[in-house]
Design a protein around this motif. Structure first.
Motif, PDB file in Angstrom:
ATOM      1  N   GLY A   1      46.342  24.429  57.761  1.00  0.00           N
ATOM      2  CA  GLY A   1      47.627  23.744  57.717  1.00  0.00           C
ATOM      3  C   GLY A   1      47.533  22.395  57.036  1.00  0.00           C
ATOM      4  O   GLY A   1      48.391  22.033  56.220  1.00  0.00           O
ATOM      5  N   ARG A   2      46.488  21.629  57.349  1.00  0.00           N
ATOM      6  CA  ARG A   2      46.313  20.316  56.740  1.00  0.00           C
ATOM      7  C   ARG A   2      46.034  20.430  55.242  1.00  0.00           C
ATOM      8  O   ARG A   2      46.537  19.629  54.443  1.00  0.00           O
ATOM      9  CB  ARG A   2      45.173  19.569  57.432  1.00  0.00           C
ATOM     10  CG  ARG A   2      45.520  19.090  58.845  1.00  0.00           C
ATOM     11  CD  ARG A   2      44.318  18.473  59.534  1.00  0.00           C
ATOM     12  NE  ARG A   2      44.681  17.917  60.837  1.00  0.00           N
ATOM     13  CZ  ARG A   2      43.798  17.440  61.710  1.00  0.00           C
ATOM     14  NH1 ARG A   2      42.498  17.453  61.399  1.00  0.00           N
ATOM     15  NH2 ARG A   2      44.198  16.945  62.869  1.00  0.00           N
ATOM     16  N   PHE A   3      45.218  21.409  54.871  1.00  0.00           N
ATOM     17  CA  PHE A   3      44.911  21.603  53.450  1.00  0.00           C
ATOM     18  C   PHE A   3      46.160  21.997  52.680  1.00  0.00           C
ATOM     19  O   PHE A   3      46.436  21.458  51.604  1.00  0.00           O
ATOM     20  CB  PHE A   3      43.830  22.671  53.289  1.00  0.00           C
ATOM     21  CG  PHE A   3      43.479  22.962  51.851  1.00  0.00           C
ATOM     22  CD1 PHE A   3      42.620  22.125  51.156  1.00  0.00           C
ATOM     23  CD2 PHE A   3      44.015  24.053  51.192  1.00  0.00           C
ATOM     24  CE1 PHE A   3      42.299  22.376  49.833  1.00  0.00           C
ATOM     25  CE2 PHE A   3      43.707  24.315  49.873  1.00  0.00           C
ATOM     26  CZ  PHE A   3      42.844  23.469  49.195  1.00  0.00           C
TER      27      PHE A   3
ATOM     28  N   PHE B   1      54.426  24.165  55.467  1.00  0.00           N
ATOM     29  CA  PHE B   1      53.583  24.227  54.279  1.00  0.00           C
ATOM     30  C   PHE B   1      52.744  25.502  54.226  1.00  0.00           C
ATOM     31  O   PHE B   1      52.436  25.991  53.136  1.00  0.00           O
ATOM     32  CB  PHE B   1      52.683  22.991  54.207  1.00  0.00           C
ATOM     33  CG  PHE B   1      53.424  21.737  53.822  1.00  0.00           C
ATOM     34  CD1 PHE B   1      53.929  21.584  52.543  1.00  0.00           C
ATOM     35  CD2 PHE B   1      53.645  20.729  54.749  1.00  0.00           C
ATOM     36  CE1 PHE B   1      54.640  20.450  52.178  1.00  0.00           C
ATOM     37  CE2 PHE B   1      54.346  19.579  54.400  1.00  0.00           C
ATOM     38  CZ  PHE B   1      54.843  19.438  53.107  1.00  0.00           C
ATOM     39  N   ILE B   2      52.382  26.053  55.379  1.00  0.00           N
ATOM     40  CA  ILE B   2      51.663  27.329  55.371  1.00  0.00           C
ATOM     41  C   ILE B   2      52.561  28.437  54.825  1.00  0.00           C
ATOM     42  O   ILE B   2      52.139  29.237  53.980  1.00  0.00           O
ATOM     43  CB  ILE B   2      51.152  27.677  56.789  1.00  0.00           C
ATOM     44  CG1 ILE B   2      49.998  26.753  57.184  1.00  0.00           C
ATOM     45  CG2 ILE B   2      50.692  29.142  56.843  1.00  0.00           C
ATOM     46  CD1 ILE B   2      49.500  26.973  58.599  1.00  0.00           C
ATOM     47  N   ILE B   3      53.792  28.481  55.299  1.00  0.00           N
ATOM     48  CA  ILE B   3      54.734  29.479  54.798  1.00  0.00           C
ATOM     49  C   ILE B   3      55.002  29.251  53.314  1.00  0.00           C
ATOM     50  O   ILE B   3      54.976  30.189  52.510  1.00  0.00           O
ATOM     51  CB  ILE B   3      56.064  29.431  55.592  1.00  0.00           C
ATOM     52  CG1 ILE B   3      55.823  29.694  57.080  1.00  0.00           C
ATOM     53  CG2 ILE B   3      57.057  30.442  55.020  1.00  0.00           C
ATOM     54  CD1 ILE B   3      55.272  31.050  57.390  1.00  0.00           C
ATOM     55  N   PHE B   4      55.244  28.017  52.946  1.00  0.00           N
ATOM     56  CA  PHE B   4      55.558  27.672  51.554  1.00  0.00           C
ATOM     57  C   PHE B   4      54.423  28.059  50.620  1.00  0.00           C
ATOM     58  O   PHE B   4      54.633  28.731  49.600  1.00  0.00           O
ATOM     59  CB  PHE B   4      55.838  26.167  51.453  1.00  0.00           C
ATOM     60  CG  PHE B   4      56.127  25.687  50.059  1.00  0.00           C
ATOM     61  CD1 PHE B   4      57.400  25.813  49.515  1.00  0.00           C
ATOM     62  CD2 PHE B   4      55.127  25.124  49.279  1.00  0.00           C
ATOM     63  CE1 PHE B   4      57.670  25.384  48.220  1.00  0.00           C
ATOM     64  CE2 PHE B   4      55.381  24.681  47.993  1.00  0.00           C
ATOM     65  CZ  PHE B   4      56.658  24.820  47.458  1.00  0.00           C
TER      66      PHE B   4
ATOM     67  N   SER C   1      50.199  20.545  48.586  1.00  0.00           N
ATOM     68  CA  SER C   1      51.595  20.799  48.201  1.00  0.00           C
ATOM     69  C   SER C   1      52.161  19.691  47.319  1.00  0.00           C
ATOM     70  O   SER C   1      53.153  19.903  46.617  1.00  0.00           O
ATOM     71  CB  SER C   1      52.469  20.969  49.450  1.00  0.00           C
ATOM     72  OG  SER C   1      52.150  22.166  50.130  1.00  0.00           O
ATOM     73  N   ILE C   2      51.538  18.515  47.339  1.00  0.00           N
ATOM     74  CA  ILE C   2      51.999  17.428  46.474  1.00  0.00           C
ATOM     75  C   ILE C   2      51.852  17.807  45.002  1.00  0.00           C
ATOM     76  O   ILE C   2      52.544  17.264  44.131  1.00  0.00           O
ATOM     77  CB  ILE C   2      51.204  16.128  46.777  1.00  0.00           C
ATOM     78  CG1 ILE C   2      51.843  14.927  46.103  1.00  0.00           C
ATOM     79  CG2 ILE C   2      49.750  16.275  46.363  1.00  0.00           C
ATOM     80  CD1 ILE C   2      53.209  14.580  46.589  1.00  0.00           C
ATOM     81  N   LEU C   3      50.967  18.775  44.718  1.00  0.00           N
ATOM     82  CA  LEU C   3      50.745  19.202  43.338  1.00  0.00           C
ATOM     83  C   LEU C   3      51.941  19.969  42.773  1.00  0.00           C
ATOM     84  O   LEU C   3      52.034  20.163  41.561  1.00  0.00           O
ATOM     85  CB  LEU C   3      49.487  20.076  43.254  1.00  0.00           C
ATOM     86  CG  LEU C   3      48.161  19.371  43.585  1.00  0.00           C
ATOM     87  CD1 LEU C   3      47.018  20.377  43.616  1.00  0.00           C
ATOM     88  CD2 LEU C   3      47.874  18.277  42.568  1.00  0.00           C
ATOM     89  N   ILE C   4      52.826  20.405  43.643  1.00  0.00           N
ATOM     90  CA  ILE C   4      54.020  21.108  43.169  1.00  0.00           C
ATOM     91  C   ILE C   4      54.921  20.152  42.380  1.00  0.00           C
ATOM     92  O   ILE C   4      55.632  20.570  41.452  1.00  0.00           O
ATOM     93  CB  ILE C   4      54.797  21.709  44.360  1.00  0.00           C
ATOM     94  CG1 ILE C   4      53.936  22.768  45.065  1.00  0.00           C
ATOM     95  CG2 ILE C   4      56.105  22.331  43.902  1.00  0.00           C
ATOM     96  CD1 ILE C   4      53.605  23.974  44.215  1.00  0.00           C
ATOM     97  N   LEU C   5      54.890  18.880  42.729  1.00  0.00           N
ATOM     98  CA  LEU C   5      55.740  17.898  42.063  1.00  0.00           C
ATOM     99  C   LEU C   5      55.466  17.802  40.561  1.00  0.00           C
ATOM    100  O   LEU C   5      56.402  17.899  39.758  1.00  0.00           O
ATOM    101  CB  LEU C   5      55.602  16.531  42.733  1.00  0.00           C
ATOM    102  CG  LEU C   5      56.476  15.404  42.172  1.00  0.00           C
ATOM    103  CD1 LEU C   5      57.951  15.785  42.256  1.00  0.00           C
ATOM    104  CD2 LEU C   5      56.213  14.096  42.916  1.00  0.00           C
ATOM    105  N   PRO C   6      54.203  17.607  40.115  1.00  0.00           N
ATOM    106  CA  PRO C   6      53.967  17.584  38.664  1.00  0.00           C
ATOM    107  C   PRO C   6      54.311  18.906  37.987  1.00  0.00           C
ATOM    108  O   PRO C   6      54.711  18.924  36.819  1.00  0.00           O
ATOM    109  CB  PRO C   6      52.469  17.266  38.538  1.00  0.00           C
ATOM    110  CG  PRO C   6      51.883  17.531  39.878  1.00  0.00           C
ATOM    111  CD  PRO C   6      52.974  17.257  40.856  1.00  0.00           C
ATOM    112  N   LEU C   7      54.165  20.009  38.714  1.00  0.00           N
ATOM    113  CA  LEU C   7      54.541  21.309  38.165  1.00  0.00           C
ATOM    114  C   LEU C   7      56.033  21.329  37.844  1.00  0.00           C
ATOM    115  O   LEU C   7      56.454  21.801  36.781  1.00  0.00           O
ATOM    116  CB  LEU C   7      54.174  22.404  39.165  1.00  0.00           C
ATOM    117  CG  LEU C   7      54.366  23.869  38.768  1.00  0.00           C
ATOM    118  CD1 LEU C   7      53.361  24.731  39.520  1.00  0.00           C
ATOM    119  CD2 LEU C   7      55.770  24.350  39.085  1.00  0.00           C
TER     120      LEU C   7
END
Length: 362
Positions: free
Chosen positions: A142-144, A14-17, A149-155
């Motif tokens: 990393g945790r943040f 998720f950090i890389i993403f 990253s769940i916000l990418i789904l509605p996008l």
């Protein structure tokens, strides 16, 4: 490097993403169309393959010095003074990236949302929140990143909704601009998807190194490539070629044209999610700059160096914000980025292999 602050492979992903998904996503479809026409979405697939090769290079370099960051293992490869120059350049590059992110953030927010809000206020919104996150431990970052990253789904869902008005004929015939043109435009895709080079500075903190880490890096690259390709493809089948020639930020314009019963401005929801992605990219480069300043000044903590980098970025970002100036600076930054994402790491890897230099603890 001995540290109690570590991240797992999911957090590495998720950090890389989140570092890769940043400010460039809004204008990327327009930039790709200018170079490769409606074949721009194919360019991104090729770009993903090129980035994967770079990721292998970065991984093999980090694997030779698994407990050291680039700032720490560079002197072991090329000597103290040459490594010092490279470290200074990486700090300057990270701060320059932060400045460009701030400027693009300010111009976009002022254009679409906060029309009359003073420039400094908008810049402080990102600076204060981003700096606060950057001074925390890498585990907190990393945790943040994993949480937001769940916000990418509605996008993705919002963009997918526009496909009901799509016209596939807009991108036909596929490959009409020629493979040479498509391949040449990959440089813009690579620049827009920068961020994977942060692995040079966070690899020592990864709990499970080796193939597990490489897998996380690869999956992050696949995820970013898929996301960018999908968003670009969506805009290409939504707008006609004539429209793409004059629309600077097609993703926002595309979503501005749709509404639901209880939501009239879908584009504002999209931009709200985009702001989070911008902040994570900003935080990552502040972190890189802070680690570099910490190493060069031999400080024990990164808090002070990150605050210094944050202040420098804020100061220089308050200068001219017209689109022409920002695009010109982004162009210079794009050319320099090849040295920091590929050039220097490849040179260090080749020298370390040639002279058989690696971490003594191995």
């Amino acid at each position: 490097m001995k540290t109690t602050s570590t991240i797992n492979n999911a957090q590495l992903f998720f950090i890389i993403f989140q570092t890769q998904v940043g400010v460039g996503v809004l204008s990327l479809p327009s930039s790709l169309y200018a170079d490769a026409g409606t074949d721009g979405w194919i360019t991104l697939l090729i770009t993903g393959g090129a980035i994967q090769i770079i990721i292998f290079i970065l991984y093999f370099l980090c694997a030779r010095f698994p407990t050291l960051t680039l700032y720490e293992f560079a002197p072991k490869i090329i000597g103290k003074y040459a490594a010092g120059i490279i470290s200074v350049l990486y700090v300057a590059f990270a701060i320059a990236t932060s400045i460009i992110v701030l400027e693009l953030f300010e111009t976009t927010i002022k254009t679409w949302i906060l029309f009359r809000t003073p420039m400094l206020v908008i810049l402080l919104l990102l600076t204060v929140s981003g700096t606060y996150l950057a001074v925390g431990k890498i585990k907190v970052m990393g945790r943040f990143y994993q949480f937001v990253s769940i916000l990418i789904l509605p996008l993705i869902l919002m963009s997918a909704y526009t496909l009901k008005d799509a016209d596939i004929r807009y991108i036909l015939p596929i490959g009409q601009n020629g493979f040479g043109t498509i391949l040449k435009s990959t440089q813009k895709g690579i620049v827009s998807m920068l961020g994977f080079e942060i692995v040079l500075f966070i690899y020592p903190y990864v709990q499970n190194k080796g193939k597990a880490a490489l897998k996380s890096l690869t999956l992050a690259n696949i995820a970013v490539t898929s996301l960018y390709t999908f968003l670009t493809f969506t805009t290409f089948v939504f707008f006609s070629p004539n429209q793409l020639e004059v629309i600077p930020e097609p993703l926002v314009y595309m979503l501005k044209g749709i509404s639901f019963v209880i939501v009239d401005r879908v584009d504002l929801i999209f931009l709200s999610i985009w702001i989070i992605s911008v902040m994570t990219s900003y935080v990552s480069y502040l972190y890189i700059a802070g680690k570099g300043i910490q190493h060069l000044t031999k400080r024990k903590k990164t808090t002070g160096p990150i605050l210094i980098a944050s202040f420098i970025a804020l100061f220089f970002s308050m200068f001219s914000h017209d689109r022409y100036t920002v695009e010109m600076l982004s162009g210079y930054h794009a050319k320099a980025s090849y040295f920091f994402a590929l050039g220097f790491p490849l040179m260090l890897l080749l020298i370390s292999l040639l002279f058989k230099k690696k971490e003594e603890s191995q």
